[in-house]
Structure formats: structure tokens, C-alpha cells
Design a protein around this motif. Structure first.
Motif, PDB file in Angstrom:
ATOM      1  N   ALA A 168       0.813  -1.215   0.000  1.00  0.00           N
ATOM      2  CA  ALA A 168       0.000   0.000   0.000  1.00  0.00           C
ATOM      3  C   ALA A 168       0.846   1.264   0.000  1.00  0.00           C
ATOM      4  CB  ALA A 168      -0.935  -0.007   1.209  1.00  0.00           C
ATOM      5  N   SER A 169       1.955   1.249   0.732  1.00  0.00           N
ATOM      6  CA  SER A 169       2.764   2.461   0.879  1.00  0.00           C
ATOM      7  C   SER A 169       4.052   2.437   0.072  1.00  0.00           C
ATOM      8  CB  SER A 169       3.117   2.667   2.357  1.00  0.00           C
ATOM      9  OG  SER A 169       3.961   1.613   2.808  1.00  0.00           O
ATOM     10  N   GLY A 170       4.523   1.236  -0.290  1.00  0.00           N
ATOM     11  CA  GLY A 170       5.792   1.121  -0.990  1.00  0.00           C
ATOM     12  C   GLY A 170       7.000   1.114  -0.078  1.00  0.00           C
ATOM     13  N   TRP A 171       6.786   1.201   1.239  1.00  0.00           N
ATOM     14  CA  TRP A 171       7.899   1.171   2.185  1.00  0.00           C
ATOM     15  C   TRP A 171       8.507  -0.229   2.203  1.00  0.00           C
ATOM     16  CZ3 TRP A 171       8.880   4.630   6.750  1.00  0.00           C
ATOM     17  CH2 TRP A 171       8.351   5.917   6.544  1.00  0.00           C
TER      18      TRP A 171
ATOM     19  N   THR B 226      13.553  -2.454  10.575  1.00  0.00           N
ATOM     20  CA  THR B 226      13.853  -1.117  10.075  1.00  0.00           C
ATOM     21  C   THR B 226      12.929  -0.825   8.900  1.00  0.00           C
ATOM     22  OG1 THR B 226      15.589  -1.954   8.593  1.00  0.00           O
ATOM     23  CG2 THR B 226      16.267  -1.223  10.777  1.00  0.00           C
ATOM     24  N   PHE B 227      12.559   0.451   8.766  1.00  0.00           N
ATOM     25  CA  PHE B 227      11.585   0.879   7.761  1.00  0.00           C
ATOM     26  C   PHE B 227      12.222   1.939   6.872  1.00  0.00           C
ATOM     27  CE2 PHE B 227       9.393  -0.797  11.346  1.00  0.00           C
ATOM     28  CZ  PHE B 227       8.262  -1.431  10.859  1.00  0.00           C
ATOM     29  N   THR B 228      12.148   1.723   5.559  1.00  0.00           N
ATOM     30  CA  THR B 228      12.759   2.635   4.597  1.00  0.00           C
ATOM     31  C   THR B 228      11.709   3.141   3.625  1.00  0.00           C
ATOM     32  OG1 THR B 228      14.825   1.374   4.753  1.00  0.00           O
ATOM     33  CG2 THR B 228      14.610   2.904   2.906  1.00  0.00           C
ATOM     34  N   GLU B 229      11.659   4.453   3.453  1.00  0.00           N
ATOM     35  CA  GLU B 229      10.688   5.066   2.550  1.00  0.00           C
ATOM     36  C   GLU B 229      11.036   4.775   1.094  1.00  0.00           C
ATOM     37  OE1 GLU B 229       9.227   9.166   3.616  1.00  0.00           O
ATOM     38  OE2 GLU B 229      11.025   9.077   4.866  1.00  0.00           O
ATOM     39  N   PRO B 230      10.046   4.814   0.214  1.00  0.00           N
ATOM     40  CA  PRO B 230      10.322   4.637  -1.220  1.00  0.00           C
ATOM     41  C   PRO B 230      11.301   5.696  -1.723  1.00  0.00           C
ATOM     42  CG  PRO B 230       7.962   4.513  -0.784  1.00  0.00           C
ATOM     43  CD  PRO B 230       8.608   4.971   0.486  1.00  0.00           C
ATOM     44  N   GLY B 231      12.278   5.263  -2.506  1.00  0.00           N
ATOM     45  CA  GLY B 231      13.251   6.185  -3.069  1.00  0.00           C
ATOM     46  C   GLY B 231      14.406   6.512  -2.154  1.00  0.00           C
ATOM     47  N   GLN B 232      14.378   6.008  -0.915  1.00  0.00           N
ATOM     48  CA  GLN B 232      15.454   6.266   0.035  1.00  0.00           C
ATOM     49  C   GLN B 232      16.285   4.999   0.234  1.00  0.00           C
ATOM     50  OE1 GLN B 232      15.939   9.406   1.284  1.00  0.00           O
ATOM     51  NE2 GLN B 232      14.222   9.968  -0.046  1.00  0.00           N
ATOM     52  N   THR B 233      17.536   5.184   0.629  1.00  0.00           N
ATOM     53  CA  THR B 233      18.400   4.034   0.900  1.00  0.00           C
ATOM     54  C   THR B 233      18.638   3.846   2.394  1.00  0.00           C
ATOM     55  OG1 THR B 233      20.353   5.442   0.599  1.00  0.00           O
ATOM     56  CG2 THR B 233      19.567   4.212  -1.326  1.00  0.00           C
TER      57      THR B 233
ATOM     58  N   ILE C 222       3.455   1.668   9.754  1.00  0.00           N
ATOM     59  CA  ILE C 222       3.828   2.565   8.665  1.00  0.00           C
ATOM     60  C   ILE C 222       2.818   3.702   8.540  1.00  0.00           C
ATOM     61  CG2 ILE C 222       4.038   2.734   6.149  1.00  0.00           C
ATOM     62  CD1 ILE C 222       5.325  -0.022   6.170  1.00  0.00           C
ATOM     63  N   ALA C 223       1.543   3.390   8.706  1.00  0.00           N
ATOM     64  CA  ALA C 223       0.515   4.437   8.633  1.00  0.00           C
ATOM     65  C   ALA C 223       0.744   5.495   9.705  1.00  0.00           C
ATOM     66  CB  ALA C 223      -0.871   3.814   8.782  1.00  0.00           C
ATOM     67  N   LYS C 224       1.142   5.075  10.902  1.00  0.00           N
ATOM     68  CA  LYS C 224       1.420   6.033  11.973  1.00  0.00           C
ATOM     69  C   LYS C 224       2.656   6.872  11.648  1.00  0.00           C
ATOM     70  CE  LYS C 224      -0.688   3.345  15.714  1.00  0.00           C
ATOM     71  NZ  LYS C 224      -0.454   2.594  16.974  1.00  0.00           N
ATOM     72  N   LEU C 225       3.679   6.230  11.072  1.00  0.00           N
ATOM     73  CA  LEU C 225       4.870   6.974  10.666  1.00  0.00           C
ATOM     74  C   LEU C 225       4.519   8.051   9.649  1.00  0.00           C
ATOM     75  CD1 LEU C 225       7.605   4.207  10.192  1.00  0.00           C
ATOM     76  CD2 LEU C 225       7.566   5.983  11.944  1.00  0.00           C
ATOM     77  N   ARG C 226       3.723   7.670   8.660  1.00  0.00           N
ATOM     78  CA  ARG C 226       3.352   8.621   7.611  1.00  0.00           C
ATOM     79  C   ARG C 226       2.510   9.764   8.181  1.00  0.00           C
ATOM     80  NH1 ARG C 226       0.927   5.256   2.715  1.00  0.00           N
ATOM     81  NH2 ARG C 226       1.175   7.261   1.641  1.00  0.00           N
TER      82      ARG C 226
END
Length: 211
Positions: A27-30, A49-56, A74-78
Motif C-alpha cells: 500500500a505504501s511502498g515502504w 527497520t523501515f525505509t521510505e520509497p526512493g530512500q536508501t 507505517i501508517a502512523k509513521l506517515r
């Protein structure tokens, strides 16, 4: 198996690594990296560990149980990030309203020590506080007392250029002792009792203590 790069903070050290699993939240691409470690009591510790789309580099980490709900986390992080972005937008609007020339493309306010004045305004944007123009022009030490803040400041200069040292305190948060540099940098300083800027009179110390 490959072991992910060591992260400061929560990541366990000294425990045997049992497995590494990489997941993707559709859903989020994380991307989620889940590591399982063996505890001395023979139970399993799960570190994610959680990494956002496009980030390393990972954006967040946590110790989790094996049944943890990744999508909810992830929803809470966003949501927290959206709140932070909205807060930053509000602060930027306050600063832009105080210095209209920024809206016209200027990088710093016009007038003397523009970068220092801008850095001060950004530090205290939630309360819409700014340095008095007359004090800046005269490089005169002074104070701002407003919105539950008392901010003491003095100007100085080194081989790096001019700067402003400030000591700010409020009942709402911890004291701040910072140097605002002529080039726009902001550095934290260590308060010293021998520093006149931090030598508060007794009545102000009582105010700081909430007496």
C-alpha cells in the motif's frame, strides 16, 4: 547470509543473528527489513527497520513482536510525517510574513546581519519572535520577553565573522544556548555559569523554576 548495516539506537548488539527477511508494504511502498536474534533465554527478539520509497537509509526502527502489524506502524509513521510537514509549513509562513523579501526570491532578509536575523526567526517561528531591528543595527545586547520566553542575546565576532549568542528559557521546554553565525549556521553551546549571558538574576531563576 548478509547482515544489514549496523544502526545506532535500538538495534541489538552481541546477540546471534538467526535470519533476515525483507518485505515490502504494497500500500505504501515502504521496505521493511526484519531481523531475528536469539536471546540468552532462548526466545527470539525481532528488530525491524523501515525505509521510505526512493530512500536508501532507514527512516525508522523498532523492536517488534512476531505478530506486529507492519501496515499500521507505517501508517502512523506517515501520519507523524504529515503533521511535521504541516508544522514546518506553518513556521515557514510565519517567517515569510515577517520578511516579505523572501517571497520575492531573496535568500536572506535585507538589512544588516540578515542571515542571523533569519536564523533567530526560524528558531522561534512557532511563537513569531524576532530580534529588534535597532539592537541588530547597533550590535547591542538585549533581551526579548514575550510568549512565555525570555531570550537573552549578545553580539560578537571571531575570525569566522560576526555572530549572535543567545540564551533562551521558558517554562514550556528546556533552555537553549546557541550561536547564530553570520553565514546562517546555528550551533549549540554549553551553558557556563561563568558566562555573563547565562548568569541569570535570582528573580529570573525563580521564574525558570516555576516558583
Amino acid at each position: 547470509m548478509d547482515e544489514p548495516a549496523n544502526l545506532p539506537g535500538l538495534r541489538p548488539t552481541g546477540l546471534p543473528l538467526l535470519s533476515v527477511e525483507r518485505l515490502r508494504d504494497g500500500a505504501s511502498g515502504w521496505t521493511v527489513t526484519r531481523e531475528r536474534f536469539a536471546r540468552p533465554d532462548h526466545t527470539v527478539l525481532v528488530f525491524e527497520t523501515f525505509t521510505e520509497p526512493g530512500q536508501t537509509a532507514p527512516s525508522a526502527e523498532r523492536i517488534a513482536d512476531r505478530s506486529s502489524d507492519i501496515a499500521t506502524f507505517i501508517a502512523k509513521l506517515r501520519q507523524r510525517r504529515e503533521v511535521a510537514r504541516a508544522g514546518q509549513a506553518d513556521r515557514d509562513a510565519v517567517v515569510a510574513a515577517r520578511f516579505p523579501e523572501l517571497q520575492g526570491g531573496a535568500s536572506v532578509p535585507s538589512g544588516p546581519l540578515g542571515a542571523i536575523r533569519l536564523a533567530f526567526a526560524r528558531c522561534f517561528a512557532p511563537w513569531d519572535l524576532a530580534l529588534p531591528d535597532a539592537d541588530v543595527a547597533a550590535r547591542r545586547a538585549g533581551r526579548v520577553v514575550d510568549r512565555a520566553w525570555t531570550i537573552l542575546y549578545q553580539f560578537g565576532a571571531t575570525a569566522e565573522g560576526e555572530h549572535l549568542d543567545l540564551f533562551a528559557y521558558s517554562r514550556m521546554t528546556n533552555p537553549r544556548y546557541r550561536r547564530l553565525h553570520e553565514d546562517g549556521r546555528v550551533t549549540d553551546l554549553t551553558p557556563l555559569l561563568s558566562d555573563p549571558l547565562c548568569a541569570l538574576p535570582p528573580e529570573e531563576l525563580r521564574h525558570l523554576d516555576g516558583a
